[in-house]
Design a protein around this motif. Structure first.
Motif, PDB file in Angstrom:
ATOM      1  N   LEU A 153       0.828  -1.202   0.000  1.00 43.21           N
ATOM      2  CA  LEU A 153       0.000   0.000   0.000  1.00 43.21           C
ATOM      3  C   LEU A 153       0.868   1.260   0.000  1.00 43.21           C
ATOM      4  N   ALA A 154       1.938   1.271   0.777  1.00 38.62           N
ATOM      5  CA  ALA A 154       2.834   2.432   0.819  1.00 38.62           C
ATOM      6  C   ALA A 154       3.464   2.666  -0.557  1.00 38.62           C
ATOM      7  N   TRP A 155       3.896   1.587  -1.212  1.00 34.88           N
ATOM      8  CA  TRP A 155       4.458   1.719  -2.565  1.00 34.88           C
ATOM      9  C   TRP A 155       3.417   2.283  -3.524  1.00 34.88           C
ATOM     10  N   ALA A 156       2.194   1.774  -3.442  1.00 36.23           N
ATOM     11  CA  ALA A 156       1.132   2.244  -4.333  1.00 36.23           C
ATOM     12  C   ALA A 156       0.832   3.725  -4.082  1.00 36.23           C
ATOM     13  N   LEU A 157       0.776   4.136  -2.826  1.00 33.99           N
ATOM     14  CA  LEU A 157       0.518   5.545  -2.516  1.00 33.99           C
ATOM     15  C   LEU A 157       1.641   6.444  -3.024  1.00 33.99           C
ATOM     16  N   TRP A 158       2.865   5.965  -2.913  1.00 32.14           N
ATOM     17  CA  TRP A 158       4.020   6.724  -3.391  1.00 32.14           C
ATOM     18  C   TRP A 158       3.947   6.910  -4.911  1.00 32.14           C
ATOM     19  N   ILE A 159       3.598   5.861  -5.633  1.00 30.85           N
ATOM     20  CA  ILE A 159       3.491   5.951  -7.091  1.00 30.85           C
ATOM     21  C   ILE A 159       2.326   6.862  -7.486  1.00 30.85           C
ATOM     22  N   ILE A 160       1.197   6.727  -6.804  1.00 33.92           N
ATOM     23  CA  ILE A 160       0.041   7.578  -7.106  1.00 33.92           C
ATOM     24  C   ILE A 160       0.363   9.040  -6.823  1.00 33.92           C
ATOM     25  N   ALA A 161       1.032   9.308  -5.715  1.00 33.03           N
ATOM     26  CA  ALA A 161       1.400  10.686  -5.387  1.00 33.03           C
ATOM     27  C   ALA A 161       2.364  11.253  -6.434  1.00 33.03           C
ATOM     28  N   THR A 162       3.290  10.441  -6.928  1.00 31.91           N
ATOM     29  CA  THR A 162       4.211  10.895  -7.968  1.00 31.91           C
ATOM     30  C   THR A 162       3.446  11.253  -9.234  1.00 31.91           C
ATOM     31  N   ILE A 163       2.495  10.431  -9.616  1.00 33.66           N
ATOM     32  CA  ILE A 163       1.683  10.708 -10.808  1.00 33.66           C
ATOM     33  C   ILE A 163       0.879  11.985 -10.628  1.00 33.66           C
TER      34      ILE A 163
END
Length: 187
Positions: A153-163
């Motif tokens: 989940l942390a990885w997914a949030l990091w990628i979404i925030a980058t996008i």
């Protein structure tokens, strides 16, 4: 009547060109270099014709000029912010990893504060949803820990925030426009 262009005048022109160049980083490298050369040559010619002060004042605001160059290259539609995405991608990773490490260390510090000569194995669940569990092993107050990594989940949030920060969903539109402009230039 031609006026002499002094070294001070050249420095003033270079400052304006450099300021403009800093605002043109969304343009491709070759286009940015060509734009910089064009503006520099035009300013030097105008400075020789009418003086450096009037030439620079007629150029106008470098921010607006840069916006016009970028708009001429890509159109008025919004574009992705690649630099913002890259900066967040790297710094977000560093800061969040350090934050999770500090959380794990803080729990270990709490264990040694409770008992300075602690011995045994202890498990902490980590920060809910973003950090895996952490296992501490202590012998006579000296300890190590294993775990505390990012969860999926942390990885997914990091990628979404980058996008989101880089507005990268706009990239396919920009690529299509660029290809269409290249095809139009060929014909």
């Amino acid at each position: 009547m031609t006026q002499p262009v002094t070294w001070l005048d050249r420095l003033r022109i270079e400052r304006v060109v450099w300021t403009l160049d800093q605002r043109l980083y969304d343009l491709p490298r070759q286009v940015r270099i060509a734009t910089r050369r064009e503006v520099r040559d035009n300013l030097r010619t105008a400075a020789a014709d009418m003086g450096t002060g009037p030439a620079l004042s007629r150029l106008g605001d470098s921010r607006r000029l840069a916006e016009e160059y970028i708009s001429a290259q890509y159109g008025d539609e919004a574009r992705p912010a690649w630099l913002a995405a890259a900066v967040f991608l790297l710094t977000g990773q560093l800061f969040f990893t350090e934050f999770l490490r500090e959380a794990a260390v803080a729990f270990g510090d709490g264990l040694t504060a409770a008992d300075p000569h602690i011995t045994g194995t202890f498990t902490w669940g980590g920060l809910d949803l973003v950090q895996s569990s952490v296992t501490y092993t202590y012998t006579n107050g000296q300890g190590t820990f294993v775990g505390g990594a990012w969860t999926p989940l942390a990885w997914a949030l990091w990628i979404i925030a980058t996008i989101l920060i880089g507005r990268l969903w706009r990239a396919p539109l920009a690529w299509r426009r660029r290809r269409a402009a290249a095809r139009a230039a060929e014909t």
